[in-house]
Design an enzyme around this catalytic site. Structure first.
Site, PDB file in Angstrom:
ATOM      1  N   PHE A 160       0.806  -1.222   0.000  1.00 55.50           N
ATOM      2  CA  PHE A 160       0.000   0.000   0.000  1.00 55.50           C
ATOM      3  C   PHE A 160       0.834   1.265   0.000  1.00 55.50           C
ATOM      4  O   PHE A 160       0.365   2.325  -0.414  1.00 55.50           O
ATOM      5  CB  PHE A 160      -0.942   0.016   1.212  1.00 55.50           C
ATOM      6  CG  PHE A 160      -0.262   0.265   2.546  1.00 55.50           C
ATOM      7  CD1 PHE A 160       0.136   1.531   2.941  1.00 55.50           C
ATOM      8  CD2 PHE A 160      -0.029  -0.782   3.430  1.00 55.50           C
ATOM      9  CE1 PHE A 160       0.750   1.754   4.167  1.00 55.50           C
ATOM     10  CE2 PHE A 160       0.582  -0.567   4.656  1.00 55.50           C
ATOM     11  CZ  PHE A 160       0.972   0.709   5.023  1.00 55.50           C
ATOM     12  N   LYS A 186      -1.188  -7.281  -8.797  1.00 55.01           N
ATOM     13  CA  LYS A 186      -2.150  -7.304  -7.705  1.00 55.01           C
ATOM     14  C   LYS A 186      -1.857  -6.128  -6.789  1.00 55.01           C
ATOM     15  O   LYS A 186      -0.913  -6.150  -6.017  1.00 55.01           O
ATOM     16  CB  LYS A 186      -2.037  -8.626  -6.936  1.00 55.01           C
ATOM     17  CG  LYS A 186      -3.330  -9.085  -6.224  1.00 55.01           C
ATOM     18  CD  LYS A 186      -3.876  -8.150  -5.179  1.00 55.01           C
ATOM     19  CE  LYS A 186      -3.112  -8.218  -3.881  1.00 55.01           C
ATOM     20  NZ  LYS A 186      -3.776  -7.403  -2.794  1.00 55.01           N
ATOM     21  N   GLU A 242      -5.275  -3.718  -1.619  1.00 53.44           N
ATOM     22  CA  GLU A 242      -6.698  -3.406  -1.582  1.00 53.44           C
ATOM     23  C   GLU A 242      -6.984  -2.082  -0.873  1.00 53.44           C
ATOM     24  O   GLU A 242      -8.090  -1.545  -0.974  1.00 53.44           O
ATOM     25  CB  GLU A 242      -7.467  -4.539  -0.906  1.00 53.44           C
ATOM     26  CG  GLU A 242      -7.106  -4.804   0.538  1.00 53.44           C
ATOM     27  CD  GLU A 242      -5.953  -5.787   0.709  1.00 53.44           C
ATOM     28  OE1 GLU A 242      -5.883  -6.429   1.774  1.00 53.44           O
ATOM     29  OE2 GLU A 242      -5.105  -5.888  -0.206  1.00 53.44           O
ATOM     30  N   SER A 245       5.790  -7.000   4.025  1.00 53.13           N
ATOM     31  CA  SER A 245       6.431  -7.326   5.297  1.00 53.13           C
ATOM     32  C   SER A 245       7.221  -8.629   5.169  1.00 53.13           C
ATOM     33  O   SER A 245       6.958  -9.461   4.300  1.00 53.13           O
ATOM     34  CB  SER A 245       5.376  -7.456   6.400  1.00 53.13           C
ATOM     35  OG  SER A 245       4.573  -8.596   6.179  1.00 53.13           O
ATOM     36  N   CYS A 277       9.565   1.836   3.181  1.00 50.71           N
ATOM     37  CA  CYS A 277      10.489   0.751   3.508  1.00 50.71           C
ATOM     38  C   CYS A 277      11.905   1.276   3.707  1.00 50.71           C
ATOM     39  O   CYS A 277      12.744   0.593   4.282  1.00 50.71           O
ATOM     40  CB  CYS A 277      10.475  -0.313   2.422  1.00 50.71           C
ATOM     41  SG  CYS A 277      11.023   0.252   0.815  1.00 50.71           S
ATOM     42  N   GLU A 316       9.297  -3.696  13.102  1.00 46.47           N
ATOM     43  CA  GLU A 316       9.120  -2.703  12.047  1.00 46.47           C
ATOM     44  C   GLU A 316       7.783  -2.003  12.285  1.00 46.47           C
ATOM     45  O   GLU A 316       6.710  -2.565  12.059  1.00 46.47           O
ATOM     46  CB  GLU A 316       9.127  -3.339  10.666  1.00 46.47           C
ATOM     47  CG  GLU A 316       9.036  -2.293   9.564  1.00 46.47           C
ATOM     48  CD  GLU A 316       8.910  -2.911   8.180  1.00 46.47           C
ATOM     49  OE1 GLU A 316       9.295  -2.241   7.212  1.00 46.47           O
ATOM     50  OE2 GLU A 316       8.422  -4.049   8.075  1.00 46.47           O
TER      51      GLU A 316
END
Length: 530
Positions: free
Chosen positions: A180, A204, A207, A257, A312, A412
């Site tokens: 995301f 993909k 969402e 992740s 990240c 994280e």
């Protein structure tokens, strides 16, 4: 990198007004009653009745619903990519490069539209969203040079009458699973190179912010990309598993992740696929006593709180070496007080977090840090933004005296939380970084070239910044970390990306003239060259 498949008050902040220096007018984001799949250059609602809510993080309001694919939907989309793979893989390099360049021109001309879509669904400030698109464009520009990148080698007369040449060919259908936090840039790390190399793709999106890739698909169609080459499969874990399991998908690229990266890697490789799975991070920034502390403070705030820490490559740990900690913290605190937090469409420095659940998760780590005994210097919990009471707000947060056993250090967090760890020596700092299970990015701030040289050699991290807080490589280098930050052997984009999306062949050929080179007869010994 975080994405899912499945009590000290901060001051009240005023909603940021639109700032003229940002150069933006308020742009109307793309709104959809339904965010659909994309297959064969058309929107496709699918047959599944499952839907997910798409929310504006700054207002808390649901703005659209997104299709969640079932197994039949996934098969339909993947089958379209498989049908197109052979013809696209055999298309000329000139054709691919021209379409790529047209896509680049269209994207560059309309990048502010895409930035507005990102801000509306992710929440990051418009400037930040535009920067994301621009960095993704760099990979598109790199892929425009695919005719050169795919050149093989040729050796004449390696033996009498024998030539050897090499070539790289596409894999077929590749799957891309995107997080995301960068709904436009991260997919662009992969699909320009995959498409330029002759593959078809099924992307993909997350969402949480799925519209950016649907908009991108429309742009590919306008650029002239044939049906079935670029496809979007919306959904949740069911869509992911379909890509991991389908026999028609040859390779998978994933960013998210570490636990999910490991899951993707193990399941996809068990099905015989090539995989690059980029996982999580805990990025450190080391500050030597000789560093320019004003530069350090600017860098720490920019890299720690940009995009609300949902990067990240965000700096989440500041490691101070020697007696500079108090001075650094004072300068950082002064800069944090000037940050403008609010609706990202209105020219603020930092927007909301992506969902209410993620905001609560980040706040829970702040709670844990306080309970563990870390010193909370600036608290972003319970922040209030005027006129946006239902947004997913959590302000910039700063901890001091953090130790490596605290969860605020070990986990994280993926939010605007910066932890200061104090160490005595350079060696202590390097040992701290190397002991961490992650190895994504790290930065060193110093004026000593000898220390910098030693650091490059000593640190066990994939991407290193020297006086650069966010060392994201240019597109012609490759992006990726070490240790638990990467599963698989290939990093993203650059030459490694080209090799990931292609297979190598070596051809040894002999074209002898029967009149002058008659058969030498039977010879069962292992062949050698002369």
């Amino acid at each position: 990198m975080i994405d899912k498949l499945s009590a000290i008050s901060a001051p009240r902040l005023t909603l940021c007004p639109l700032s003229a220096h940002h150069g933006y007018q308020t742009m109307k984001p793309m709104t959809e009653a339904l965010v659909e799949h994309w297959v064969d250059n058309a929107r496709y609602p699918g047959t599944s009745a499952r839907r997910g809510a798409v929310t504006n993080p700054a207002t808390g309001k649901v703005t659209a619903s997104v299709c969640f694919a079932d197994e039949a939907d996934a098969r339909h989309v993947i089958a379209a990519a498989a049908r197109a793979a052979r013809s696209w893989g055999r298309s000329s390099l000139t054709t691919r490069a021209r379409i790529m360049f047209r896509f680049r021109e269209l994207l560059n001309a309309r990048k502010e539209e895409l930035a507005a879509i990102i801000t509306a669904e992710h929440g990051k400030a418009l400037d930040d969203a535009l920067g994301e698109v621009t960095r993704g464009l760099e990979v598109v520009e790199f892929a425009c040079g695919m005719p050169h990148l795919l050149k093989g080698a040729f050796s004449e007369s390696v033996s009498t009458g024998i030539n050897v040449h090499s070539k790289r060919q596409p894999l077929g259908v590749v799957g891309i699973i995107s997080p995301f936090n960068f709904p436009a840039m991260v997919p662009m790390w992969f699909y320009p190179i995959a498409i330029g190399a002759g593959n078809t793709v099924v992307v993909k999106p997350s969402e949480k912010d799925p519209s950016a890739l649907l908009w991108t698909a429309e742009l590919w169609k306008e650029a002239g990309l044939p049906d079935g080459v670029f496809n979007v499969l919306q959904g949740d874990k069911a869509a992911v598993d379909a890509l991991l399991d389908s026999p028609d998908v040859a390779a998978v690229s994933f960013v998210g992740s570490t636990p999910i990266a490991q899951y993707v890697y193990e399941r996809a490789t068990a099905n015989g696929k090539r995989v690059q799975a980029l996982g999580g991070a805990k990025n450190h920034m080391l500050v030597m006593p000789d560093a320019d502390l004003d530069v350090v403070a600017d860098a720490a705030v920019n890299a720690g709180f940009g995009s609300a820490g949902e990067r990240c490559m965000a700096i989440s740990v500041l490691v101070t070496v020697g007696p500079v900690a108090d001075d650094v913290i004072a300068r950082i605190t002064d800069r944090m007080a000037k940050l403008r937090v609010g609706d990202g469409t209105l020219g603020c420095d930092m927007g909301p977090l992506v969902t209410a659940a993620h905001r609560d998760r980040v706040a829970s780590f702040v709670d844990a840090g306080v309970q563990a005994g870390a010193k909370l210097v600036v608290d972003g919990r319970d922040i209030v933004v005027d006129d946006r009471p239902d947004g997913f707000w959590l302000g910039p947060t700063l901890f001091d005296n953090v130790t490596p056993d605290m969860t605020v250090y070990t986990e994280e967090i993926f939010g605007p939380v910066l932890s200061v760890v104090r160490v005595g020596t350079y060696r202590d700092a390097v040992d701290l970084v190397n002991a961490n299970p992650y190895g994504n990015g790290v930065a060193l701030f110093t004026r000593d070239g000898g220390v910098a040289r030693d650091f490059e050699q000593d640190v066990q991290v994939g991407m290193i910044g020297i006086n650069v807080p966010i060392p994201v490589p240019m597109a012609y280098y490759s992006f990726g970390g070490w240790k638990a930050s990467l599963f698989g052997d290939s990093h993203a984009h650059g030459v490694e990306g080209v090799h990931f999306f292609t297979r190598g062949k070596v051809v040894t050929s002999r074209w002898a003239d029967p009149a002058t080179s008659p058969s030498s007869g039977l010879a069962l010994a292992f062949p050698t060259h002369d």
